[in-house]
Design a protein around this motif. Structure first.
Motif, short mmCIF file in Angstrom:
data_model
loop_
_atom_site.label_atom_id
_atom_site.label_comp_id
_atom_site.label_asym_id
_atom_site.label_seq_id
_atom_site.Cartn_x
_atom_site.Cartn_y
_atom_site.Cartn_z
N ALA A 136 58.05 50.79 43.42
CA ALA A 136 57.48 50.01 44.39
C ALA A 136 56.10 50.07 44.81
O ALA A 136 55.42 49.41 45.13
CB ALA A 136 58.39 50.14 45.60
N ILE A 137 55.77 51.46 44.74
CA ILE A 137 54.43 51.77 45.11
C ILE A 137 53.33 51.16 44.11
O ILE A 137 52.34 50.39 44.32
CB ILE A 137 54.22 53.25 45.13
N LEU A 138 53.76 51.28 42.67
CA LEU A 138 52.74 50.81 41.78
C LEU A 138 52.72 49.50 41.87
O LEU A 138 51.53 48.54 41.71
CB LEU A 138 53.27 51.29 40.31
N LEU A 139 53.93 48.73 42.14
CA LEU A 139 53.79 47.03 42.10
C LEU A 139 53.06 46.64 43.38
O LEU A 139 52.22 45.85 43.32
CB LEU A 139 55.35 46.60 42.11
N GLY A 140 53.08 47.44 44.46
CA GLY A 140 52.37 47.12 45.83
C GLY A 140 51.08 47.22 45.66
O GLY A 140 50.36 46.33 45.93
N LEU A 141 50.72 48.25 44.77
CA LEU A 141 49.10 48.36 44.70
C LEU A 141 48.61 47.31 43.48
O LEU A 141 47.50 47.04 43.98
CB LEU A 141 48.90 49.88 44.06
N MET A 142 49.24 47.19 42.66
CA MET A 142 48.74 46.25 41.53
C MET A 142 48.94 44.65 41.99
O MET A 142 48.17 43.93 41.36
CB MET A 142 49.52 46.59 40.07
N THR A 143 49.66 44.57 42.91
CA THR A 143 50.08 42.88 43.04
C THR A 143 49.87 42.62 44.41
O THR A 143 48.69 41.98 44.95
CB THR A 143 51.51 42.44 42.74
N VAL A 144 50.72 42.98 45.51
CA VAL A 144 50.50 42.52 46.74
C VAL A 144 49.14 43.03 47.48
O VAL A 144 48.64 42.39 48.31
CB VAL A 144 51.75 43.24 47.64
N GLY A 145 48.82 44.56 47.13
CA GLY A 145 47.79 45.04 47.47
C GLY A 145 46.40 44.12 47.45
O GLY A 145 45.56 44.17 48.17
N VAL A 146 46.44 43.64 46.03
CA VAL A 146 45.18 43.01 45.77
C VAL A 146 45.23 41.63 46.40
O VAL A 146 43.76 41.49 47.00
CB VAL A 146 45.48 42.41 43.95
N GLN A 147 46.14 41.13 46.93
CA GLN A 147 46.01 39.69 47.63
C GLN A 147 45.92 40.02 49.06
O GLN A 147 45.09 39.46 49.67
CB GLN A 147 47.44 38.94 47.41
N ALA A 148 46.30 41.18 49.58
CA ALA A 148 46.14 41.47 51.11
C ALA A 148 44.99 41.96 51.34
O ALA A 148 44.46 41.96 52.64
CB ALA A 148 47.36 42.59 51.35
N THR A 149 44.01 42.54 50.19
CA THR A 149 42.75 42.69 50.51
C THR A 149 41.59 41.92 50.16
O THR A 149 40.56 42.39 50.20
CB THR A 149 42.69 44.03 50.02
N VAL A 150 41.96 40.80 49.82
CA VAL A 150 40.93 39.64 49.61
C VAL A 150 39.99 39.75 50.59
O VAL A 150 40.44 39.38 51.89
CB VAL A 150 41.82 38.29 48.99
N SER A 151 38.67 39.59 50.26
CA SER A 151 37.57 39.32 51.34
C SER A 151 36.26 39.07 50.42
O SER A 151 36.13 39.83 49.54
CB SER A 151 37.50 40.56 52.17
N PRO A 152 35.62 38.31 50.80
CA PRO A 152 34.37 37.95 50.08
C PRO A 152 33.32 38.88 50.23
O PRO A 152 33.02 39.41 51.32
CB PRO A 152 33.78 36.48 50.86
N HIS A 153 32.56 39.15 49.06
CA HIS A 153 31.57 40.27 48.85
C HIS A 153 30.54 39.60 48.01
O HIS A 153 30.54 39.86 47.01
CB HIS A 153 31.95 41.62 48.42
N GLY A 154 29.48 38.97 48.68
CA GLY A 154 28.25 38.63 47.89
C GLY A 154 28.54 37.51 46.78
O GLY A 154 28.26 37.50 45.76
N LEU A 155 29.48 36.46 47.18
CA LEU A 155 29.70 35.33 46.34
C LEU A 155 28.49 34.80 46.11
O LEU A 155 27.57 34.31 46.98
CB LEU A 155 30.52 34.56 47.08
N PRO A 156 27.92 34.60 44.74
CA PRO A 156 26.82 33.92 44.30
C PRO A 156 26.85 32.31 44.35
O PRO A 156 27.68 31.72 44.10
CB PRO A 156 26.53 33.99 42.91
N VAL A 157 25.61 31.70 45.21
CA VAL A 157 25.56 30.45 45.43
C VAL A 157 24.09 30.23 45.35
O VAL A 157 23.08 30.98 45.50
CB VAL A 157 26.04 29.75 46.84
N ALA A 158 23.77 28.92 45.03
CA ALA A 158 22.40 28.37 44.91
C ALA A 158 21.91 27.54 46.17
O ALA A 158 22.85 26.52 46.55
CB ALA A 158 22.17 27.83 43.62
#
Length: 322
Positions: free
Chosen positions: A15-37
């Motif tokens: 459960a810990i591994l799956l939480g870190l590898m899947t749910v944790g990724v989605q739960a911590t999504v936040s923009p950091h320097g998205l490149p735009v012109a």
């Protein structure tokens, strides 16, 4: 009691591994320097320079000319363009990862309201979904074939020959290409099915089959415990652009997962930008996986992991009887 405790502990670890590898990724999504012109005619250059200071770290602006901005978008160096003028225009591309393009479109449209939205290399829902789906299905399909062949060999108390291992890799590549091409046409009959698309799908399927075959040869059926959970990284990690991932996940997972190379390369080939840098990168990475996998698969000698189940049982019974 001891066995029950160990089983409960194993479940908690999983459960810990799956939480870190899947749910944790989605739960911590936040923009950091998205490149735009941002581009602008001479009389609006000051406005463009001012806009380029906005975003609070979520965006990384590049002030450039219109032609250069379009090239950057085709090369996936930026996720969107803000063209200042009368009217303002926001330009995004469906050849870019949808999560990045959607996020950038929302921000740029708000920043330059009112603004028209232009989409280059437009794709249907199926076209946006297909690149990631191809990676997931190619991985799972070839993995099932490799596991089934190894299980059958153990059950029949026979080691796998070099010919059998090579045949499995090549057959998986051919059959998975046919299956995936069929799905692409089923999902959207307008998707291109030229040799570049089919060749890329074949490379993905064969490279995955080869590296899986190598690990299964080295680890036996225990390799399934390593290979099967990896596909969870595809939607969680490869489905995002790196600038939306937490830096820890970007370094620990996104940086090496093979699914991001196959997915982004497939998206470019499918959406008409086959010369984008991510296609070249994908060809190199998948090519290396294919070569390394084939070297291990074709290396002469017995599999180091294959103790037939029947012989193992006979050995245990003989020891007990003695």
């Amino acid at each position: 009691m001891k066995l029950a405790s160990l089983a409960a502990l194993a479940g908690a670890v999983i459960a810990i591994l799956l939480g870190l590898m899947t749910v944790g990724v989605q739960a911590t999504v936040s923009p950091h320097g998205l490149p735009v012109a941002v581009t602008a005619p001479p009389q609006l250059r000051a406005a463009a320079a001012h806009i380029a200071t906005q975003g609070g770290g979520a965006l990384a602006w590049r002030v450039t000319g219109p032609d250069e901005a379009r090239k950057l978008l085709d090369d996936k160096e930026v996720y969107g363009i803000l063209e200042l003028g009368q009217p303002n225009r926001v330009v995004v591309s469906d050849a870019v990862n949808p999560s990045g393009a959607q996020f950038v479109q929302q921000i740029l449209t708000t920043a330059a309201a009112p603004a028209q939205v232009e989409t280059v290399h437009p794709a249907s829902v199926a076209g946006r979904t297909a690149p990631l789906a191809v990676s997931i299905l190619a991985w799972l399909g070839s993995l099932a074939a490799g596991g089934a062949l190894l299980a059958a060999a153990r059950r029949n108390e026979r080691g796998l020959t070099v010919g059998a291992r090579l045949t499995r890799v090549l057959a998986s590549g051919v059959l998975m290409t046919a299956v995936l091409a069929g799905f692409l046409k089923l999902w959207d009959s307008g998707l291109p099915m030229g040799w570049s698309v089919l060749g890329f799908v074949f490379l993905v399927a064969t490279a995955f089959a080869a590296i899986q075959g190598a690990l299964l040869r080295l680890l036996g059926l225990g390799g399934l415990a390593v290979l099967a959970p990896l596909y969870l990284l595809a939607p969680a990690v490869a489905g995002q652009v790196p600038e939306l991932l937490n830096p820890a996940y970007r370094a620990a997972l996104w940086s090496w997962t093979p699914f991001r190379f196959s997915t982004e390369g497939m998206r470019s080939v499918l959406q008409g930008t086959p010369h984008a840098p991510d296609v070249t990168t994908a060809l190199w990475v998948l090519g290396v996986l294919l070569v390394v996998g084939l070297v291990v698969v074709l290396w002469p000698g017995r599999d180091g992991n294959t103790i037939p189940a029947a012989k193992l049982r006979r050995g245990v019974f003989a020891t007990t009887a003695g």
